[in-house]
Design a protein around this motif. Structure first.
Motif, PDB file in Angstrom:
ATOM      1  N   LEU A 137       0.828  -1.205   0.000  1.00 56.05           N
ATOM      2  CA  LEU A 137       0.000   0.000   0.000  1.00 56.05           C
ATOM      3  C   LEU A 137       0.860   1.252   0.000  1.00 56.05           C
ATOM      4  N   THR A 138       1.906   1.247   0.827  1.00 54.70           N
ATOM      5  CA  THR A 138       2.795   2.405   0.898  1.00 54.70           C
ATOM      6  C   THR A 138       3.468   2.664  -0.445  1.00 54.70           C
ATOM      7  N   GLN A 139       3.942   1.614  -1.084  1.00 53.84           N
ATOM      8  CA  GLN A 139       4.583   1.757  -2.388  1.00 53.84           C
ATOM      9  C   GLN A 139       3.597   2.249  -3.440  1.00 53.84           C
ATOM     10  N   ALA A 140       2.369   1.770  -3.370  1.00 56.17           N
ATOM     11  CA  ALA A 140       1.356   2.190  -4.344  1.00 56.17           C
ATOM     12  C   ALA A 140       1.079   3.680  -4.225  1.00 56.17           C
ATOM     13  N   ILE A 141       1.018   4.175  -3.003  1.00 49.19           N
ATOM     14  CA  ILE A 141       0.799   5.615  -2.794  1.00 49.19           C
ATOM     15  C   ILE A 141       1.957   6.409  -3.383  1.00 49.19           C
ATOM     16  N   LYS A 142       3.187   5.966  -3.120  1.00 46.60           N
ATOM     17  CA  LYS A 142       4.363   6.651  -3.657  1.00 46.60           C
ATOM     18  C   LYS A 142       4.368   6.640  -5.185  1.00 46.60           C
ATOM     19  N   GLU A 143       4.014   5.485  -5.746  1.00 44.06           N
ATOM     20  CA  GLU A 143       4.020   5.363  -7.210  1.00 44.06           C
ATOM     21  C   GLU A 143       2.962   6.246  -7.855  1.00 44.06           C
ATOM     22  N   ALA A 144       1.964   6.642  -7.071  1.00 47.20           N
ATOM     23  CA  ALA A 144       0.949   7.576  -7.567  1.00 47.20           C
ATOM     24  C   ALA A 144       1.425   9.027  -7.470  1.00 47.20           C
ATOM     25  N   GLY A 145       2.645   9.215  -6.957  1.00 46.28           N
ATOM     26  CA  GLY A 145       3.204  10.550  -6.852  1.00 46.28           C
ATOM     27  C   GLY A 145       2.830  11.278  -5.581  1.00 46.28           C
ATOM     28  N   VAL A 146       2.437  10.518  -4.552  1.00 42.83           N
ATOM     29  CA  VAL A 146       2.004  11.101  -3.282  1.00 42.83           C
ATOM     30  C   VAL A 146       2.977  10.669  -2.182  1.00 42.83           C
ATOM     31  N   PRO A 147       3.471  11.606  -1.355  1.00 46.07           N
ATOM     32  CA  PRO A 147       4.383  11.231  -0.267  1.00 46.07           C
ATOM     33  C   PRO A 147       3.738  10.238   0.691  1.00 46.07           C
ATOM     34  N   ALA A 148       4.479   9.197   1.049  1.00 50.29           N
ATOM     35  CA  ALA A 148       3.956   8.156   1.948  1.00 50.29           C
ATOM     36  C   ALA A 148       5.104   7.479   2.665  1.00 50.29           C
ATOM     37  N   SER A 149       4.816   6.952   3.838  1.00 50.22           N
ATOM     38  CA  SER A 149       5.779   6.136   4.563  1.00 50.22           C
ATOM     39  C   SER A 149       5.016   5.168   5.447  1.00 50.22           C
ATOM     40  N   LEU A 150       5.677   4.071   5.787  1.00 49.84           N
ATOM     41  CA  LEU A 150       5.082   3.079   6.666  1.00 49.84           C
ATOM     42  C   LEU A 150       5.289   3.508   8.111  1.00 49.84           C
ATOM     43  N   SER A 151       4.222   3.519   8.894  1.00 47.19           N
ATOM     44  CA  SER A 151       4.287   3.963  10.285  1.00 47.19           C
ATOM     45  C   SER A 151       4.188   2.780  11.242  1.00 47.19           C
ATOM     46  N   ASN A 152       4.944   2.865  12.318  1.00 43.90           N
ATOM     47  CA  ASN A 152       4.920   1.839  13.351  1.00 43.90           C
ATOM     48  C   ASN A 152       4.227   2.306  14.623  1.00 43.90           C
ATOM     49  N   THR A 153       3.588   3.461  14.567  1.00 45.99           N
ATOM     50  CA  THR A 153       2.831   3.920  15.724  1.00 45.99           C
ATOM     51  C   THR A 153       1.567   4.640  15.285  1.00 45.99           C
ATOM     52  N   ALA A 154       0.444   4.127  15.730  1.00 44.90           N
ATOM     53  CA  ALA A 154      -0.844   4.769  15.469  1.00 44.90           C
ATOM     54  C   ALA A 154      -1.230   5.698  16.611  1.00 44.90           C
ATOM     55  N   GLY A 155      -0.249   6.021  17.472  1.00 39.00           N
ATOM     56  CA  GLY A 155      -0.516   6.890  18.605  1.00 39.00           C
ATOM     57  C   GLY A 155      -1.180   6.123  19.737  1.00 39.00           C
ATOM     58  N   THR A 156      -1.765   6.858  20.675  1.00 37.76           N
ATOM     59  CA  THR A 156      -2.490   6.222  21.788  1.00 37.76           C
ATOM     60  C   THR A 156      -3.838   6.887  21.990  1.00 37.76           C
ATOM     61  N   PHE A 157      -4.385   7.435  20.911  1.00 39.86           N
ATOM     62  CA  PHE A 157      -5.705   8.064  20.987  1.00 39.86           C
ATOM     63  C   PHE A 157      -6.700   7.136  20.283  1.00 39.86           C
ATOM     64  N   VAL A 158      -7.784   7.667  19.770  1.00 40.29           N
ATOM     65  CA  VAL A 158      -8.862   6.832  19.224  1.00 40.29           C
ATOM     66  C   VAL A 158      -8.424   6.095  17.957  1.00 40.29           C
ATOM     67  N   CYS A 159      -7.465   6.640  17.216  1.00 40.09           N
ATOM     68  CA  CYS A 159      -6.977   5.940  16.022  1.00 40.09           C
ATOM     69  C   CYS A 159      -6.389   4.580  16.392  1.00 40.09           C
ATOM     70  N   ASN A 160      -5.496   4.588  17.377  1.00 38.70           N
ATOM     71  CA  ASN A 160      -4.937   3.318  17.845  1.00 38.70           C
ATOM     72  C   ASN A 160      -6.028   2.421  18.409  1.00 38.70           C
ATOM     73  N   HIS A 161      -6.961   3.012  19.133  1.00 36.07           N
ATOM     74  CA  HIS A 161      -8.086   2.276  19.714  1.00 36.07           C
ATOM     75  C   HIS A 161      -8.851   1.512  18.627  1.00 36.07           C
ATOM     76  N   VAL A 162      -9.108   2.184  17.516  1.00 38.24           N
ATOM     77  CA  VAL A 162      -9.848   1.552  16.417  1.00 38.24           C
ATOM     78  C   VAL A 162      -9.005   0.471  15.747  1.00 38.24           C
ATOM     79  N   LEU A 163      -7.743   0.767  15.454  1.00 39.30           N
ATOM     80  CA  LEU A 163      -6.901  -0.231  14.798  1.00 39.30           C
ATOM     81  C   LEU A 163      -6.761  -1.470  15.671  1.00 39.30           C
ATOM     82  N   TYR A 164      -6.487  -1.276  16.951  1.00 39.38           N
ATOM     83  CA  TYR A 164      -6.351  -2.421  17.846  1.00 39.38           C
ATOM     84  C   TYR A 164      -7.647  -3.240  17.870  1.00 39.38           C
ATOM     85  N   ASN A 165      -8.766  -2.569  17.989  1.00 37.43           N
ATOM     86  CA  ASN A 165     -10.035  -3.289  18.085  1.00 37.43           C
ATOM     87  C   ASN A 165     -10.430  -3.959  16.778  1.00 37.43           C
TER      88      ASN A 165
END
Length: 213
Positions: A119-147
């Motif tokens: 997915l990260t490579q596909a975004i880059k190949e579309a000409g959009v800055p992207a990187s793979l993240s190893n932290t979704a934070g500790t707010f509701v975003c992480n809450h949703v991903l974990y759940n």
């Protein structure tokens, strides 16, 4: 594939959420995928309940949550959700605990089963800055991903699940000097590229996307 795309409503002092605005602009069909869009509240537990209700209503092949990460320069697919919330719920003495366990019977963490490097490579190949993240934070975003991982492990073993963070859009940083942003149409372009890269074969790329900091 039938893909459920979720996005949070505005939260804090923000009047808009770029995740929601971008998801609203996504087409109903992306590549070979049929898209269902779902707005969710930026609220612990309630956000997950809304997703769970939708997953119990229809059968999906994948669910991808989109959230705002103000301060980031790039679109960032997330690798892992951890079993901790920064819920800041006062106790009886008014103290503010930092860490709240999400699921007592859950794993310490759940790694996405989406091909996040692809997915990260596909975004880059579309000409959009992207990187793979190893932290979704500790707010509701992480809450949703974990759940989402917890729901996959306990109730929906067939489903792919993942999370992507997007930056602020320009109108959000007018009064935030030196804060990065990304045009809304660029965010939409990046998300379309990532979604197009999804497939029933979730085998990921064997490429190095690690960071030294």
């Amino acid at each position: 594939m039938k893909v459920l795309i979720t996005a949070f409503d505005p939260f804090g002092k923000e009047q808009t959420n770029p995740a929601l605005e971008a998801v609203k602009q996504l087409p109903e069909t992306i590549g070979e995928h049929t898209i269902t869009k779902l707005e969710i509240p930026t609220v612990f537990k309630e956000s997950v309940e809304v997703i769970k209700q939708q997953l119990n209503t229809e059968i999906y092949d994948a669910v991808l949550a989109i959230g705002q990460a103000g301060g980031r320069f790039e679109i960032t697919p997330e690798r892992v959700g951890i079993n901790v919330d920064d819920a800041r719920i006062p106790d009886n003495q008014g103290n503010q605990p930092i860490d709240e366990v999400i699921q007592e019977d859950g794993a310490p963490a759940y790694f996405t089963n989406m091909p996040v490097k692809r997915l990260t490579q596909a975004i880059k190949e579309a000409g959009v800055p992207a990187s793979l993240s190893n932290t979704a934070g500790t707010f509701v975003c992480n809450h949703v991903l974990y759940n989402l991982g917890y729901l996959h492990a306990t109730s929906f073993p067939h489903i792919q699940f993942g999370f992507i963070h997007v930056p602020f859009i320009p109108e959000q940083v007018i009064n935030k000097p030196n804060t990065p942003s990304m045009a809304l149409d660029t965010i939409v372009k990046g998300l379309e590229a990532a979604i197009t890269a999804l497939s029933t074969d979730n085998h990921d790329e064997t490429i190095a996307l690690g960071e030294t900091h």
